[in-house]
Scaffold this motif. Structure first.
Motif, short mmCIF file in Angstrom:
data_model
loop_
_atom_site.label_atom_id
_atom_site.label_comp_id
_atom_site.label_asym_id
_atom_site.label_seq_id
_atom_site.Cartn_x
_atom_site.Cartn_y
_atom_site.Cartn_z
N ILE A 1 0.93 -1.52 0.25
CA ILE A 1 0.04 -0.39 -0.21
C ILE A 1 1.16 1.37 0.08
N PHE A 2 1.82 1.07 0.71
CA PHE A 2 2.54 2.25 1.08
C PHE A 2 4.33 2.45 0.91
N LYS A 3 5.01 3.24 0.34
CA LYS A 3 6.43 3.09 -0.96
C LYS A 3 7.04 3.00 0.41
N ALA A 4 7.79 1.90 -0.59
CA ALA A 4 9.01 1.62 0.71
C ALA A 4 10.30 2.18 0.34
N SER A 5 10.36 3.03 -0.32
CA SER A 5 11.44 4.14 -0.49
C SER A 5 11.69 5.32 1.09
N ASN A 6 9.71 5.85 1.38
CA ASN A 6 9.76 6.43 2.45
C ASN A 6 10.09 6.23 3.35
N LEU A 7 9.68 4.54 3.66
CA LEU A 7 10.27 3.62 5.18
C LEU A 7 11.71 4.16 5.01
N GLU A 8 11.91 3.28 4.12
CA GLU A 8 13.70 3.34 4.64
C GLU A 8 14.42 4.88 4.78
N GLY A 9 13.42 6.08 3.64
CA GLY A 9 14.24 7.34 4.23
C GLY A 9 14.12 7.89 4.99
#
Length: 107
Positions: free
Chosen positions: A70-78
């Motif tokens: 559902i959500f972007k993994a890149s946002n989580l990683e950042g």
């Protein structure tokens, strides 16, 4: 913040969650909380404040339909790297997280 929590957060001894647990773990939101409390050694009030910021960064932008998750993994990683560097210092988001620390809670 609740009065009891405010009193605890100002206590001179200031015990942390990792003082009570050998392991803190979770998935999704629980994993973020485990990272904040266990590995980064934040107090509960600090972890609540940081989690609110993380949640806004991670869970505010949804992927398009038909994509995995559902959500972007890149946002989580950042967001995680930013939080780790806030606590451990710039440039330490990768290697410092994997150092063996006898005092740290297992996460």
């Amino acid at each position: 913040m609740a009065p009891a929590m405010r009193e605890l957060s100002n206590h001179p001894l200031r015990l942390l969650s990792l003082d009570y647990f050998d392991m803190i773990c979770g998935t999704s939101t629980g994993g973020l909380i485990a990272l904040l409390l266990g590995r980064l050694r934040l107090s509960v009030p600090e972890a609540i404040d940081k989690y609110r910021l993380l949640a806004k960064q991670v869970f505010s932008e949804k992927k398009g339909q038909g994509k995995d998750g559902i959500f972007k993994a890149s946002n989580l990683e950042g967001a995680i790297k930013e939080t780790v560097e806030w606590k451990l210092g710039k440039g330490y988001a990768d290697e410092k997280m994997f150092e063996n620390d006898a005092l740290a809670c297992k996460t």
